[in-house]
Design a protein around this motif. Structure first.
Motif, PDB file in Angstrom:
ATOM      1  N   UNK A  69     -31.665 -47.701 -61.925  1.00  0.00           N
ATOM      2  CA  UNK A  69     -31.276 -47.736 -63.413  1.00  0.00           C
ATOM      3  C   UNK A  69     -32.652 -47.012 -64.456  1.00  0.00           C
ATOM      4  N   UNK A  70     -32.081 -46.479 -65.540  1.00  0.00           N
ATOM      5  CA  UNK A  70     -33.187 -46.014 -66.332  1.00  0.00           C
ATOM      6  C   UNK A  70     -33.950 -47.251 -67.071  1.00  0.00           C
ATOM      7  N   UNK A  71     -35.008 -47.439 -67.010  1.00  0.00           N
ATOM      8  CA  UNK A  71     -35.567 -48.587 -67.835  1.00  0.00           C
ATOM      9  C   UNK A  71     -35.145 -48.781 -69.121  1.00  0.00           C
ATOM     10  N   UNK A  72     -34.945 -47.798 -69.746  1.00  0.00           N
ATOM     11  CA  UNK A  72     -34.378 -47.981 -71.423  1.00  0.00           C
ATOM     12  C   UNK A  72     -33.247 -48.872 -71.344  1.00  0.00           C
ATOM     13  N   UNK A  73     -32.280 -48.426 -70.610  1.00  0.00           N
ATOM     14  CA  UNK A  73     -30.944 -49.272 -70.644  1.00  0.00           C
ATOM     15  C   UNK A  73     -31.409 -50.482 -69.789  1.00  0.00           C
ATOM     16  N   UNK A  74     -32.121 -50.490 -68.817  1.00  0.00           N
ATOM     17  CA  UNK A  74     -32.001 -51.822 -68.276  1.00  0.00           C
ATOM     18  C   UNK A  74     -32.508 -53.041 -69.010  1.00  0.00           C
ATOM     19  N   UNK A  75     -33.459 -52.521 -70.096  1.00  0.00           N
ATOM     20  CA  UNK A  75     -34.166 -53.625 -70.869  1.00  0.00           C
ATOM     21  C   UNK A  75     -32.821 -54.375 -71.547  1.00  0.00           C
ATOM     22  N   UNK A  76     -31.857 -53.579 -71.916  1.00  0.00           N
ATOM     23  CA  UNK A  76     -30.591 -54.216 -72.643  1.00  0.00           C
ATOM     24  C   UNK A  76     -29.845 -55.052 -71.756  1.00  0.00           C
ATOM     25  N   UNK A  77     -29.846 -54.702 -70.267  1.00  0.00           N
ATOM     26  CA  UNK A  77     -29.007 -55.365 -69.499  1.00  0.00           C
ATOM     27  C   UNK A  77     -29.776 -56.770 -69.201  1.00  0.00           C
ATOM     28  N   UNK A  78     -31.053 -56.850 -68.921  1.00  0.00           N
ATOM     29  CA  UNK A  78     -31.867 -57.633 -68.703  1.00  0.00           C
ATOM     30  C   UNK A  78     -31.696 -58.898 -69.916  1.00  0.00           C
ATOM     31  N   UNK A  79     -31.657 -58.380 -71.065  1.00  0.00           N
ATOM     32  CA  UNK A  79     -31.644 -59.233 -72.192  1.00  0.00           C
ATOM     33  C   UNK A  79     -30.164 -59.900 -72.129  1.00  0.00           C
ATOM     34  N   UNK A  80     -29.195 -59.189 -71.640  1.00  0.00           N
ATOM     35  CA  UNK A  80     -27.920 -59.947 -71.443  1.00  0.00           C
ATOM     36  C   UNK A  80     -27.755 -60.636 -70.221  1.00  0.00           C
ATOM     37  N   UNK A  81     -28.516 -60.618 -69.513  1.00  0.00           N
ATOM     38  CA  UNK A  81     -28.612 -61.177 -68.313  1.00  0.00           C
ATOM     39  C   UNK A  81     -29.173 -62.747 -68.577  1.00  0.00           C
ATOM     40  N   UNK A  82     -30.485 -62.685 -69.722  1.00  0.00           N
ATOM     41  CA  UNK A  82     -31.195 -63.798 -69.861  1.00  0.00           C
ATOM     42  C   UNK A  82     -30.377 -64.674 -70.645  1.00  0.00           C
ATOM     43  N   UNK A  83     -29.185 -63.970 -71.547  1.00  0.00           N
ATOM     44  CA  UNK A  83     -28.167 -64.681 -72.438  1.00  0.00           C
ATOM     45  C   UNK A  83     -27.202 -65.501 -71.530  1.00  0.00           C
TER      46      UNK A  83
END
Length: 967
Positions: free
Chosen positions: A336-350
């Motif tokens: 994954x590109x880190x820029x997109x992964x940040x958004x995925x990680x935020x959703x994972x946290x929620x």
């Protein structure tokens, strides 16, 4: 300064995490304080192993003489344990909080800040070594800065061996020196990184006393092995859970929670044909989706993990689940590109982070992943579908299932493809024979529940099972142990030669992954919308257009995706050409010559990403995130006024590209661009109502932040520049750094003197003298050695006094240079072509090194030489401060030798550049080898790093001095 006690650790844990520490965490801190770190932490998953970072940080604050400045968590996976970043951010938030209820965190922060010589230092810096990008060395801020590092074996290991993947030749010794000193390595899941462990042991033990004065070069690194596999190495002293831990109510629940999983065999064909393998992956994907749906419809699951062994399989599963519309689908892979992964990680946290309530009222969340979530991922699924893997990998995956033992209704399946099972099946490319051996073992220990075979992956249940095992059988369930070759001194001699590297050059991968390692090796890929594809070897203007475009926004790690080199070469076409980003800028190279760690710039219209993940079959244009990534990483605001690069909501009223050379037409175009920029500034008031900006809908949060920064800047701080590109003339906006934002600096040749802020030579030399000397003292170096580093800092840029170099810093204007004071840094932050034109006008010979002129001035002054304690070291530090002279110095002759005269510390030195002859440059190589024997390979690199990072610090914040001045 307020003292810290071990008893304060409980409050620190509460303030950072919100929880009381477990008994083992308190006990480990006491043991570290009494006798140092144990060799092995043998702890099961789910008991809070990541807290070792917090323990190490607290120990550093409590006992700086024994704590480590750099704390590195290393995992042998393609991506870093991303949750470490979130954990570190929690720590940062607590350290920076003004909340009176976080008094202990304030004490820790105060003590950590006191460790840094920088009066503006933060208490902690967090670094992710996710891929080497030339000129992107922001993670190394200062050698005395407390830092938490999360890294793969490849990234940290290649740096230690002077061959950092993606790190330029000039920066390699800085990375090697810093990571070899005052760094504590936590090797997570150490049985997966045995080759690297052996290499660290050889550096740690065999060569500890190799150098004559190695003890003078600072504190060495330490290594702590960590494992979640019960048993560990019986020959090594281990730290394990004790009876108090097992009696703890929360730990008891986690250790004894059942994690039942059914074994399901998927019928697949045994074949080596690519089409057959693709059909097998499709069958596996179909089976995984069916069980994921079953978990939702029959068990009421709301957080479903689907973990498989290959990225292609994960992409297929994610696409199927999205088509089924059962809930939110998140795809996360090591590609994954880190820029997109940040958004995925935020959703994972929620949605599925540990502690999140998975109630029936919310839509299900499906997390489709590869092995990247195995180690350290703080996720908690109530259903899990996983492909069979080696036993250790399965245990890690089930560590994300019912993690806290709180889910009442759970469901799990282990899927095995029949073509990979049985004694006649071929070894798996990733897990070897361990995959089929693990399946056979699971079938043996499974209990029957109707027609299903069920295995309990609970932590305590698996401990009991493994006590019954034959040790040889247990080894068969794990991937083959990778052994590193012996690390002979001759290899370190070759690796220490960083610029240029010798030929042949030993491949460090053998010492990182072992002699039997076949893992794909990666390159970094950056997607840009304003860069054309080099269909043939580009020349002239086409090359310059591409160089100018990328130079304006140099690639950063946030926008780079890791791609297997072989896959990228096949995708681009072996006979074609590609753009490669280097420390010196952009260059066109044949695709087949791309190497491991290279950074490749690909036209965004080519495709290649799907859901933010590398997908060679994806044809849709990739979003160019260059501005957003740079602003998020460094707080620097730049903008291309180019429809290809802007979101639809901002394209209205853009000036059309034009190739007209007519001054009146150019001025008219400038007015259009200025009006558009003024309109953009007006939009700052509207960013909260972004849907009104156009039919495309809302601007992303990252675009909003960038636009706000541009809009809130003063007109004087905004520069509107023009550049020529493939489409014609385009406009660009540069916003000068605001107060508190450091300048972008580097010791790379291309940009080191062009920081955008004019700095006098005298001020810069005195700044570097102060920083280098204080960094040396903070590192605990002997006072004589600290004075030598300070002296090298005072002398390092003397060669810039050459009148031609002074003209270069003033755009090539010899007349203006002659009538002005000496400069070290230029006010210009020009493009590559502007720098080239300035060089041609100035008369400064292409390839002549100002640091060698500095060395010649030192050699010509007996008074300056008498200031040195180890004159050879000072000479080397001056000559090598841009990475040359390790061992070879450039041999460019000055066609029109000039006399250079300069005064420093009340001493006048004068020399002709004709002194830079063959004997002069040959002496650099001989001196380097003698100093390696005197201080050690890494010791000498560390001394260089202290000076060069002092240079970086002085360049980033001119006139700012360390808290303590050299005496």
């Amino acid at each position: 300064m307020t003292a810290l006690r071990p008893e304060d650790f409980d409050a620190f844990m509460r303030e950072v995490t919100g929880f009381e520490p477990f008994p083992w965490q308190r006990r480990l801190l006491r043991e570290v304080q009494a006798q140092g770190w144990p060799a092995l932490l043998d702890l099961p998953t789910g008991v809070g192993k990541t807290s070792v970072l917090l323990i190490a940080l607290f120990h550093l604050a409590m006992d700086p003489q024994r704590g480590f400045r750099r704390i590195a968590l290393v995992v042998d996976r393609r991506i870093i344990v991303d949750q470490v970043d979130g954990f570190a951010q929690k720590t940062l938030d607590a350290l920076n909080s003004a909340d009176p209820d976080k008094a202990i965190s304030a004490k820790v922060a105060e003590r950590l800040r006191a460790l840094s010589s920088d009066p503006e230092a933060a208490a902690l810096h967090v670094a992710h070594l996710r891929g080497g990008i030339p000129r992107d060395d922001s993670w190394i801020q200062a050698p005395d800065q407390p830092t938490i590092i999360a890294s793969t074996v490849d990234q940290v290991g290649s740096r230690l061996l002077f061959r950092g993947y993606g790190v330029s030749e000039g920066m390699r010794p800085i990375h090697a020196g810093i990571l070899a000193r005052d760094t504590l390595y936590f090797l997570d899941e150490v049985h997966l990184a045995t080759a690297f462990e052996e290499t660290l042991a050889q550096l740690e033990d065999r060569y500890a006393g190799w150098a004559a004065r190695g003890e003078d070069t600072g504190r060495r690194f330490g290594v702590v092995r960590m494992s979640a596999t019960p048993g560990g190495d019986p020959a090594r002293a281990r730290f394990v859970l004790d009876d108090d831990d097992r009696a703890h109510p929360e730990l008891e629940k986690r250790l004894n929670a059942p994690r039942l999983a059914s074994l399901v065999q998927v019928k697949t064909a045994r074949s080596k044909e690519p089409d057959a393998r693709a059909r097998n992956r499709e069958k596996l994907a179909l089976a995984a989706c069916q069980h994921a749906r079953q978990a939702v419809q029959e068990r009421g699951a709301r957080g479903i993990g689907v973990v498989v062994n290959r990225v292609d399989t994960a992409r297929r599963i994610a696409a199927r689940l999205k088509a089924m519309k059962l809930g939110e689908v998140l795809l996360i892979t090591g590609r994954m590109r880190p820029f997109e992964r940040r958004a995925v990680e935020a959703e994972l946290a929620r949605s599925v982070a540990t502690g999140v309530r998975l109630d029936q009222e919310r839509r299900p969340t499906f997390v489709v992943a590869t092995s990247c979530i195995e180690a350290g991922a703080d996720l908690d699924f109530d259903a899990l579908v996983t492909e069979v893997a080696s036993l250790d990998a399965l245990r890690q995956r089930f560590g994300r299932f019912n993690r806290l033992g709180r889910h009442e209704h759970t469901a799990a399946w282990v899927l095995g493809c029949s073509d990979q099972l049985g004694s006649k099946a071929a070894d798996d490319p990733i897990y070897g024979a361990a995959l089929r051996e693990t399946w056979a073992y699971l079938e043996e220990v499974a209990s029957s529940e109707g027609k299903a075979k069920v295995v309990d992956f609970g932590l305590s249940a698996f401990e009991e099972l493994e006590k019954l095992e034959d040790p040889a059988r247990r080894e068969a369930l794990l991937p083959p142990r990778a052994e590193a070759p012996l690390l002979f001194p001759s290899y370190l001699d070759m690796w220490s030669e960083t610029r240029p590297a010798p030929y042949p050059d030993p491949d460090p991968a053998l010492w990182l992954h072992g002699k039997r390692e076949h893992e794909e090796r990666d390159v970094q890929v950056v997607f840009r919308a304003d860069v054309p594809a080099p269909l043939a070897e580009p020349r002239g203007r086409e090359l310059e257009w591409a160089r100018e475009a990328v130079e304006f926004l140099p690639p950063v790690a946030e926008e780079a995706v890791s791609v297997p080199r072989r896959e990228l070469v096949d995708w681009l076409g072996k006979q074609g050409f590609a753009w490669r980003w280097t420390a010196e800028g952009l260059e066109s190279v044949a695709v087949e010559t791309l190497g491991v760690g290279d950074t490749v710039v690909v036209p965004a219209g080519r495709g290649g990403l799907g859901s933010g993940t590398w997908d060679p079959a994806a044809s849709a244009a990739v979003e160019d995130v260059a501005e957003q990534a740079l602003f998020a990483l460094r707080g620097q605001a730049r903008l291309r006024i180019d429809a290809r690069c802007l979101p639809p909501a901002l394209r209205e009223g853009l000036p059309a590209p034009s190739r007209s050379g007519d001054p009146e037409a150019l001025e008219a175009a400038r007015e259009v661009a200025g009006r558009w920029l003024d309109g953009l500034v007006d939009l700052v008031d509207l960013v909260e109502r972004a849907p009104a900006l156009g039919e495309a809908g809302e601007l992303s949060a990252s675009w909003r932040a960038l636009l706000t920064a541009i809009g809130e800047s003063t007109p004087e701080a905004r520069a509107l520049t023009i550049a020529e590109g493939e489409e014609g003339l385009v406009w660009r906006v540069v916003v000068e750094p605001t107060q508190g934002v450091a300048l972008e600096v580097s010791s790379e040749d291309a940009v080191s003197s062009f920081t955008g802020l004019e700095v006098s030579l005298k001020d810069h030399l005195e700044d570097v003298e102060a920083w280098a000397g204080e960094f040396a003292r903070q590192a605990g170096l002997p006072e004589a050695l600290a004075r030598d580093l300070a002296l090298a800092g005072l002398l390092h840029d003397l060669g810039k006094a050459d009148p031609r170099f002074q003209a270069l810093l003033r755009g090539g204007d010899l007349i203006r240079a002659a009538g002005s004071g000496l400069l070290a840094k230029s006010q210009q932050f020009g493009s590559r072509s502007e720098r080239a034109r300035a060089q041609a006008r100035s008369g400064w010979p292409l390839g002549l090194r100002h640091e060698l002129v500095s060395l010649a001035l030192l050699d010509a002054s007996e008074a300056l030489q008498q200031k040195a304690s180890d004159l050879e070291l000072v000479r080397h530090l001056v000559a090598s401060h841009h990475g040359w002279c390790r061992p070879w110095a450039p041999t460019t002759r000055d066609p029109k030798p000039q006399r250079v005269r300069v005064e420093v510390a009340g001493i006048t030195a004068e020399v002709s550049t004709a002194a830079l002859d063959d004997a002069f440059t040959s002496a650099c190589a001989a001196r380097f080898r003698r100093l390696c024997r005197r201080y050690g390979w890494h010791g000498l690199a560390y001394l260089e790093a202290l000076l060069r990072l002092g240079d970086h610090r002085a360049s980033a914040r001119p006139t700012l001095r360390p808290k303590k001045e050299p005496s």
